[in-house]
Design an enzyme around this catalytic site. Sequence first.
Site, mmCIF file in Angstrom:
data_model
loop_
_atom_site.group_PDB
_atom_site.id
_atom_site.type_symbol
_atom_site.label_atom_id
_atom_site.label_comp_id
_atom_site.label_asym_id
_atom_site.label_seq_id
_atom_site.Cartn_x
_atom_site.Cartn_y
_atom_site.Cartn_z
ATOM 1 N N SER A 240 0.858 -1.173 0.000
ATOM 2 C CA SER A 240 0.000 0.000 0.000
ATOM 3 C C SER A 240 0.895 1.223 0.000
ATOM 4 O O SER A 240 2.069 1.145 0.325
ATOM 5 C CB SER A 240 -0.894 0.008 1.245
ATOM 6 O OG SER A 240 -0.134 0.368 2.380
ATOM 7 N N LYS A 241 0.340 2.342 -0.391
ATOM 8 C CA LYS A 241 1.133 3.573 -0.486
ATOM 9 C C LYS A 241 1.751 3.924 0.874
ATOM 10 O O LYS A 241 2.813 4.508 0.951
ATOM 11 C CB LYS A 241 0.256 4.746 -0.945
ATOM 12 C CG LYS A 241 -0.055 4.709 -2.421
ATOM 13 C CD LYS A 241 -1.466 4.224 -2.686
ATOM 14 C CE LYS A 241 -1.545 3.581 -4.060
ATOM 15 N NZ LYS A 241 -2.736 2.763 -4.240
ATOM 16 N N ARG A 242 1.051 3.533 1.899
ATOM 17 C CA ARG A 242 1.508 3.842 3.245
ATOM 18 C C ARG A 242 2.892 3.275 3.547
ATOM 19 O O ARG A 242 3.742 3.958 4.098
ATOM 20 C CB ARG A 242 0.509 3.252 4.268
ATOM 21 C CG ARG A 242 -0.818 3.931 4.239
ATOM 22 C CD ARG A 242 -0.954 4.895 5.411
ATOM 23 N NE ARG A 242 -1.993 5.882 5.171
ATOM 24 C CZ ARG A 242 -3.287 5.672 5.377
ATOM 25 N NH1 ARG A 242 -3.690 4.513 5.834
ATOM 26 N NH2 ARG A 242 -4.151 6.622 5.151
ATOM 27 N N THR A 243 3.067 2.035 3.219
ATOM 28 C CA THR A 243 4.280 1.327 3.634
ATOM 29 C C THR A 243 5.437 1.532 2.678
ATOM 30 O O THR A 243 6.044 0.575 2.224
ATOM 31 C CB THR A 243 4.001 -0.179 3.761
ATOM 32 O OG1 THR A 243 3.523 -0.655 2.497
ATOM 33 C CG2 THR A 243 2.975 -0.447 4.810
ATOM 34 N N GLY A 244 5.759 2.791 2.361
ATOM 35 C CA GLY A 244 6.911 3.037 1.521
ATOM 36 C C GLY A 244 6.542 3.192 0.066
ATOM 37 O O GLY A 244 5.409 3.531 -0.255
#
Length: 476
Positions: A240-244
Amino acid sequence: MTVKTRFAPSPTGYLHIGGARTALFSWLYARRHGGHFVLRIEDTDRERSTPEAINAILEGMAWLGLDYDEGPFYQTERFDRYAEVIDRLLEEGRAYRCYCSRERLESLREAQMARKEKPRYDGRCRHLTEPPADASGDPVIRFRTPLEGETVVNDRVKGRIVFANRELDDLIIARADGSPTYNFVVVVDDMDMGISHVIRGDDHVNNTARQVNILQALGVEPPVYAHVPMILDEDGKKLSKRTGAASVMDYRDQGYLPEAVLNYLARLGWSHGDQEIFTLDELIQLFDIDDINHSASSLNSSKLQWLNQHYMKTGDPAHVARHLAWHLGEMGVDPAGGPSLEALVSAQAERTKTLREMAQNSLFFFREPEGYDEKAARKNLKAGAAPVLAALREALSGLGQWQTEAIHETVSGVAEGQELKLGKVAQPLRVAVSGGPVSPPIDETLALLGREATLRRIEAAEAWIAENVVDQPQEG
RNA sequence: GCUCCCAUCGUCUAGCGGUAAGGACGCCGCCCUCUCAAGGCGGAAACCGGGGUUCAAAUCCCCGUGGGAGCGCCA
């Protein structure tokens, strides 16, 4: 058979790293077999597709260097063709109009779930010959899936996968507004475009049986399917965009070379014995679907960094320098005002993992350091350093040729003269010219920086010591 | 819940019935050294569990377990 592969992203976001890998695999397979690689934009969902996303995908492909022989094709431009095929299916009785309301479908699903059954259409309109009396609104078109038998998919990576047709329901191939849906357009496009090998993420395996059934109804031989496993983030979770970094352009921004990303991606889920480093030509020559792994793999940024450094160290300095220039530009630096970027790459490549880090650590070559690193100054710009710096300044100002070797001799000469180890001289000098405790070898650093800036910064360091250290109690 | 897929060091992987289970990243130690690195050498580290098949299973089969995907008028 002429090989033709395709990459068919839906433009609802950026070019995802997982998508980039499927694109790479498809591209490699086509190149390997002298075939064609097609880019097709799956934009039938007009709600979610955006021109920005289309651009992002094209930009990502271009940055990676994945060129296509055909396309980009846009499905929204092919609606007439889809309508034509739907009519044919309708005429031949392979599809039918369904008048069930969304509400009925919804409650049907709920009831099935409550009964712990797999939710699917119950076929109520399957045998209708004319609209029911209570029909309201336009019908959708459903594909008439065979009730019995099984559909076999001979997947090139997963092997033989068998689906019982009774597990499949009559999927909608055209919405009430007449627009076609995914499972249908994919089939028509792959057929029309002559796609021989469909390489895609394995989140599509369950769709494949439906697609094969439609292909069969159309009297067409299915392409070869190869479903590649998913890519997970560093924690083994869904990306996901969140994790890097999830978008390939994030990798550019973080300072990776496209060839490093390509090499990394190629080795994620695919391998060739113990080899880790591959040129693009080698990949083209060696890539084979049979060597793709069966299980999902997690991203590992430290391995990517290792590869990136490898390419920075071994690549053509001029090439790496062009990428470095871009990053310097991002940091507001005009490379024209500093040392040769190629020389800089040679000096920094073995001590930085990314271009971004290289640019960051090279900033002092282009502009005066903004003060000194506190810890480095406390340790190296002590009162005792003043005479050393003075001696260095004097020796260096009289140096005939401003070249690495001569500088090296001069600096060691000063060390000897002061009866100090080289480190005791080089380190204060390093802090003086770079502002911090880390730089390439001091002789190379000075050579790159130039005589004028070097002398000026030594002088500034001397002044700084006089102002900040002179009154402090002296320690060794 | 149903259907489908997957399972070797922390991670990426080699292995395709007989190996001391190999390599790479990362990690640890040593060497080198003007800093940081790079490099060299060495080290720790894995076959999910249980049954079979076989003279012999990481390799083949079955069952568990654990992950994942799909089940839309999304793609």
